[in-house]
Design a protein around this motif. Sequence first.
Motif, PDB file in Angstrom:
ATOM      1  N   PRO A   1       0.797  -1.235   0.000  1.00  0.00           N
ATOM      2  CA  PRO A   1       0.000   0.000   0.000  1.00  0.00           C
ATOM      3  C   PRO A   1       0.826   1.280   0.000  1.00  0.00           C
ATOM      4  N   ARG A   2       2.147   1.184   0.204  1.00  0.00           N
ATOM      5  CA  ARG A   2       2.989   2.379   0.143  1.00  0.00           C
ATOM      6  C   ARG A   2       3.658   2.525  -1.219  1.00  0.00           C
ATOM      7  N   SER A   3       3.298   1.642  -2.137  1.00  0.00           N
ATOM      8  CA  SER A   3       3.923   1.657  -3.452  1.00  0.00           C
ATOM      9  C   SER A   3       3.068   2.441  -4.445  1.00  0.00           C
ATOM     10  N   LEU A   4       3.725   3.281  -5.246  1.00  0.00           N
ATOM     11  CA  LEU A   4       3.023   4.028  -6.288  1.00  0.00           C
ATOM     12  C   LEU A   4       2.463   3.078  -7.339  1.00  0.00           C
TER      13      LEU A   4
ATOM     14  N   TRP B   1      -0.927   1.596  -6.183  1.00  0.00           N
ATOM     15  CA  TRP B   1      -2.070   2.506  -6.270  1.00  0.00           C
ATOM     16  C   TRP B   1      -2.389   2.883  -7.720  1.00  0.00           C
ATOM     17  N   THR B   2      -1.392   2.853  -8.574  1.00  0.00           N
ATOM     18  CA  THR B   2      -1.662   3.102  -9.991  1.00  0.00           C
ATOM     19  C   THR B   2      -2.570   2.028 -10.552  1.00  0.00           C
ATOM     20  N   ILE B   3      -2.307   0.775 -10.184  1.00  0.00           N
ATOM     21  CA  ILE B   3      -3.167  -0.332 -10.641  1.00  0.00           C
ATOM     22  C   ILE B   3      -4.578  -0.192 -10.077  1.00  0.00           C
ATOM     23  N   ILE B   4      -4.676   0.068  -8.777  1.00  0.00           N
ATOM     24  CA  ILE B   4      -5.992   0.169  -8.129  1.00  0.00           C
ATOM     25  C   ILE B   4      -6.805   1.313  -8.724  1.00  0.00           C
ATOM     26  N   ILE B   5      -6.180   2.470  -8.914  1.00  0.00           N
ATOM     27  CA  ILE B   5      -6.902   3.617  -9.479  1.00  0.00           C
ATOM     28  C   ILE B   5      -7.298   3.340 -10.925  1.00  0.00           C
TER      29      ILE B   5
ATOM     30  N   SER C   1      -3.704 -21.542  -8.953  1.00  0.00           N
ATOM     31  CA  SER C   1      -4.783 -20.584  -9.167  1.00  0.00           C
ATOM     32  C   SER C   1      -4.979 -20.217 -10.614  1.00  0.00           C
ATOM     33  N   GLY C   2      -3.994 -20.540 -11.449  1.00  0.00           N
ATOM     34  CA  GLY C   2      -4.124 -20.196 -12.857  1.00  0.00           C
ATOM     35  C   GLY C   2      -3.287 -19.012 -13.239  1.00  0.00           C
ATOM     36  N   GLU C   3      -2.694 -18.291 -12.239  1.00  0.00           N
ATOM     37  CA  GLU C   3      -1.838 -17.171 -12.571  1.00  0.00           C
ATOM     38  C   GLU C   3      -1.089 -16.704 -11.351  1.00  0.00           C
ATOM     39  N   LYS C   4       0.022 -16.019 -11.567  1.00  0.00           N
ATOM     40  CA  LYS C   4       0.788 -15.416 -10.471  1.00  0.00           C
ATOM     41  C   LYS C   4       1.069 -13.977 -10.845  1.00  0.00           C
ATOM     42  N   SER C   5       0.860 -13.059  -9.943  1.00  0.00           N
ATOM     43  CA  SER C   5       1.110 -11.657 -10.246  1.00  0.00           C
ATOM     44  C   SER C   5       2.128 -11.089  -9.294  1.00  0.00           C
ATOM     45  N   LYS C   6       2.884 -10.122  -9.777  1.00  0.00           N
ATOM     46  CA  LYS C   6       3.833  -9.393  -8.953  1.00  0.00           C
ATOM     47  C   LYS C   6       3.672  -7.908  -9.253  1.00  0.00           C
ATOM     48  N   VAL C   7       3.713  -7.115  -8.226  1.00  0.00           N
ATOM     49  CA  VAL C   7       3.675  -5.672  -8.418  1.00  0.00           C
ATOM     50  C   VAL C   7       5.082  -5.137  -8.206  1.00  0.00           C
TER      51      VAL C   7
END
Length: 566
Positions: free
Chosen positions: A34-37, A40-44, A560-566
């Motif tokens: 939550p402290r990463s830009l 929040w770019t993805i969420i917005i 799960s069918g996929e893995k994501s990294k931010v």
Amino acid sequence: MTATPLEKSSERTEAAGSADSLDEYADAEVNFQPRSLKFWTIIIGMYLALFLVALDRLIIATPLAAITNEFGSIEDIGWYGSAYMLTNASFTLIFGRIYKLYSTKWVFLICIGIFEIGSALCGAAPSSTAFILGRAIAGTGAAGVWAGATMLMIPLIPLRKRPVFISMLGMIFAVSSVLGPLVGGSLTDSVSWRWCFYINLPIGSVAILAILIFFRVEPPKCEQMSLPAQLKQLDPLGFAFFAPSMISLILALQWGGSPAFPWSAPRIIGLLVTSVVLFGIFILIQIYTPDTAMAPMRVVLNRSIAGSMFFMFLLSGGMMSIAYYLSVWFQAAQGQSATQAGIRSLPLVLGLTVMGIVFAVVTQKVGYYVPGMLVSPVMASVGAGLLSTINPASGPGAWIGYQSLYGLGIGAGFQTSMLPAQNVLSRADVPMGMSLMFFAQQLGGAIFLSVGQNVFANQLVDDLSGFAGLNPEVIVNTGATDLGKVFLPGEMDVVVGAYSYALTRVFLMSAILSAVKLLGALAVEWKSITKAKGGASAVEEAEAGIGTSEGTSQDAGQESGEKSKV
């Protein structure tokens, strides 16, 4: 053979009595930043995409006159709204299968792209037929965006942290319901009705870039399947019966009750019968093909899923009816402009937003979402019931207070009813569970907006049928702001009074729906969001190095069918 950390973790979980692997959601613990830009770019970006597709449901209401004037297509006016709803409802469930099989990132981006193509076609449409086609294309993309929004959250946000983020979905839904007609009217008056759709292009592009650049996923294992095997997994037989069933139902709801097609008309009866028969066949297909079903019975008949769907169906139906007809009441009963009607509807949005955030925090603290679902029917039914008592002379204290109370009730239950599908189902089944929730939401709004229209029209005709010199059918087909153009000043008090009372019967219907949804809340299982699927134990394991290694993340991603990294 030496057991891997993932296997050891799974064994400890099973020994503790949990049927779900904590490591199934280990990637969310790693990716929650939550402290990463970037986070929040993805969420917005996701919220922007949701706002656009929600706004497009009602933005069409205001510019209809300008569109029909330019195309000379008054006979097509019903299709301008229906085309969007038809494809939206028809494709919602199949996107649950698509998100289960393919990369969340790329499916979501493709859906935004489809929505943008439809919007561009609407804006540039040279004819009424082209405009209708654009609305249908946009509705298809919108179905995928709705279904995929929560799927983007799953690998980014642990379940115990998700209530606050999901509470924003309710706010987006409510704000778009109010702003849709306002934005549509402003753009139509100041620029052109075409900008009601062109505006989606730059905002949608921002959402696409945010997710394209920052949301990183690896190709899921199922993409290696042969093309025939992939097509089979998409339940083409079920879709072949489900889509025409939804099309028949929505056409019946759109046309039924009008002067041209009363409910007793053979065409309406035929559409309803066709819808029921085709939907019945679809259910049989789901029962006998559980491995490829869009709506597998193991998911639909889960008590928490069934209860949440029932709850959301009635919540959406009641909320859409009040959001739509309250604006009409302000214009017809109190003579306000469309802009003022939107401003006076803000207490509902504010109430929904405030209570949504409050119960998101409460749910996150106590770990249970059922309390919010129990509070919601009480507050919403009382608020809607009080709204049914307002009249043209009602002051701000009444309509502000009553709709605020209703908004608080909706806010308490909207986002909490989205959580059971993410908690009681395995991660592989979450896409289908969320699609079912969004389907219930879309269907509830579509059905009860039509029911509300008939409640309003029938009550108005009953109240004015014996009044000398007035034709109730003319009033039903007269816009809320055009009553003064049809009737003499001496008739207006009677007409406005009857118009107001008929509209408040729709609010009474919403009060009944709000009360009955308590049954759905009572069916939902009390299951903590902190003790499974990314709860405290998973946090401890992540901090100890279990589930955070590349090998563990790979195993979790394959499961799960996929893995994501931010």
